[in-house]
Design an enzyme around this catalytic site. Structure first.
Site, PDB file in Angstrom:
ATOM      1  N   SER A  51       0.824  -1.107  -0.113  1.00 15.86           N
ATOM      2  CA  SER A  51      -0.113  -0.100   0.013  1.00 15.86           C
ATOM      3  C   SER A  51       0.943   1.261   0.020  1.00 15.86           C
ATOM      4  O   SER A  51       1.872   1.251   0.778  1.00 15.86           O
ATOM      5  CB  SER A  51      -0.759  -0.131   1.355  1.00 15.86           C
ATOM      6  OG  SER A  51      -1.757   1.123   1.196  1.00 15.86           O
ATOM      7  N   GLU A  52       0.452   2.260  -0.991  1.00 17.16           N
ATOM      8  CA  GLU A  52       1.515   3.340  -1.048  1.00 17.16           C
ATOM      9  C   GLU A  52       1.630   4.084   0.261  1.00 17.16           C
ATOM     10  O   GLU A  52       2.831   4.822   0.194  1.00 17.16           O
ATOM     11  CB  GLU A  52       0.887   4.382  -2.138  1.00 17.16           C
ATOM     12  CG  GLU A  52      -0.111   5.175  -1.887  1.00 17.16           C
ATOM     13  CD  GLU A  52      -0.561   5.918  -3.093  1.00 17.16           C
ATOM     14  OE1 GLU A  52      -0.488   7.174  -3.139  1.00 17.16           O
ATOM     15  OE2 GLU A  52      -0.860   5.234  -4.051  1.00 17.16           O
ATOM     16  N   ASN A  53       0.856   4.088   1.125  1.00 10.74           N
ATOM     17  CA  ASN A  53       1.119   4.796   2.470  1.00 10.74           C
ATOM     18  C   ASN A  53       2.419   4.123   3.252  1.00 10.74           C
ATOM     19  O   ASN A  53       2.724   4.716   4.290  1.00 10.74           O
ATOM     20  CB  ASN A  53      -0.226   5.155   3.267  1.00 10.74           C
ATOM     21  CG  ASN A  53      -0.949   3.757   3.663  1.00 10.74           C
ATOM     22  OD1 ASN A  53      -0.782   2.970   2.655  1.00 10.74           O
ATOM     23  ND2 ASN A  53      -1.424   3.680   4.700  1.00 10.74           N
ATOM     24  N   HIS A  90       6.607   6.847   3.835  1.00  4.07           N
ATOM     25  CA  HIS A  90       6.222   7.022   2.536  1.00  4.07           C
ATOM     26  C   HIS A  90       6.883   7.286   1.512  1.00  4.07           C
ATOM     27  O   HIS A  90       6.863   6.743   0.454  1.00  4.07           O
ATOM     28  CB  HIS A  90       5.434   8.489   2.642  1.00  4.07           C
ATOM     29  CG  HIS A  90       4.190   8.588   2.034  1.00  4.07           C
ATOM     30  ND1 HIS A  90       3.352   9.795   1.827  1.00  4.07           N
ATOM     31  CD2 HIS A  90       3.463   7.804   0.965  1.00  4.07           C
ATOM     32  CE1 HIS A  90       2.390   9.548   0.762  1.00  4.07           C
ATOM     33  NE2 HIS A  90       2.499   8.351   0.538  1.00  4.07           N
ATOM     34  N   SER A  93       8.170   4.029   0.347  1.00  5.60           N
ATOM     35  CA  SER A  93       7.070   3.193  -0.428  1.00  5.60           C
ATOM     36  C   SER A  93       7.027   3.866  -2.000  1.00  5.60           C
ATOM     37  O   SER A  93       6.909   2.940  -2.903  1.00  5.60           O
ATOM     38  CB  SER A  93       5.817   3.677   0.119  1.00  5.60           C
ATOM     39  OG  SER A  93       4.626   2.914  -0.375  1.00  5.60           O
TER      40      SER A  93
END
Length: 215
Positions: A51-53, A90, A93
């Site tokens: 997940s990008e977070n 973040h 990521s």
């Protein structure tokens, strides 16, 4: 014209997407409908969900009452973490997303062109979200970009077009469209059929989309 077919439900569509994810894949699931794919990963294979977070090793949605709102995906929905999973900054990521470390990303879309152009962040209407967010990084950075969506608007217009009319997220980045009526490959030569729901004829699919679809 009589309709002898039924659209895939959202769960059936999520299961269809999950069926094509290979063992050992690193996969990002975009906001909205794609997050439901996590609930349908086939048993017996290892898929690492991103997940990008800042999550690797994301699991399916938690049972009602077991939600932990300190553990959420990019859409702010509570998720679970599989054994060995991790969360991190973040920036790290996005380095994964931009660096080609994801095998597949599954995104929603407003429009997709027959050759794989993606429009999934704005319809151009006043008051729409002001920026593309992480969708551009995912669409271009992942080794394969798959779109999961209903093939028609509520008014019955095709969301698969010869050329997108909404602001673009990426050019020629979509490899497959997983739709409620059919699964399609986007190629430089246009659309190619992978499968369709029972009872839907090839001619009817082409009529609904308004585009030729190679068998």
């Amino acid at each position: 014209m009589s309709k002898n077919y039924q659209r895939r439900t959202k769960d059936e569509l999520a299961r269809r997407v999950a069926q094509d994810i290979f063992d050992g894949a690193y996969v990002n699931l975009g906001i909205g409908m794609p997050t439901t794919v996590a609930n349908h990963i086939p048993p017996g294979i290892e898929v690492v969900l991103h997940s990008e977070n800042g999550i690797l090793g994301m699991g399916p949605a938690p049972a009602t009452g077991d939600e932990d709102y300190d553990l959420i995906n990019a859409g702010k929905q509570p998720v679970t973490l599989r054994p060995g999973g991790a969360y991190f900054h973040h920036a790290d990521s996005f380095a994964m997303m931009r660096g080609g470390h994801l095998d597949i990303c599954v995104l929603g879309a407003f429009q997709v062109s027959a050759t794989g152009d993606l429009a999934n962040w704005s319809t151009g209407e006043p008051g729409s979200i002001p920026a593309v967010g992480g969708a551009m990084d995912l669409a271009i950075g992942a080794k394969q970009t798959w779109v999961m969506m209903d093939l028609l608007t509520r008014e019955g217009a095709s969301k698969v077009l010869e050329r997108c009319t909404y602001p673009l997220t990426g050019l020629a980045c979509v490899k497959r469209i997983y739709g409620d009526l059919a699964t399609l490959a986007c190629t430089p030569q246009g659309l190619q059929l992978i499968d369709k729901v029972d009872g839907l004829s090839h001619a009817e699919l082409e009529r609904l989309l308004g585009l030729p679809v190679r068998p």
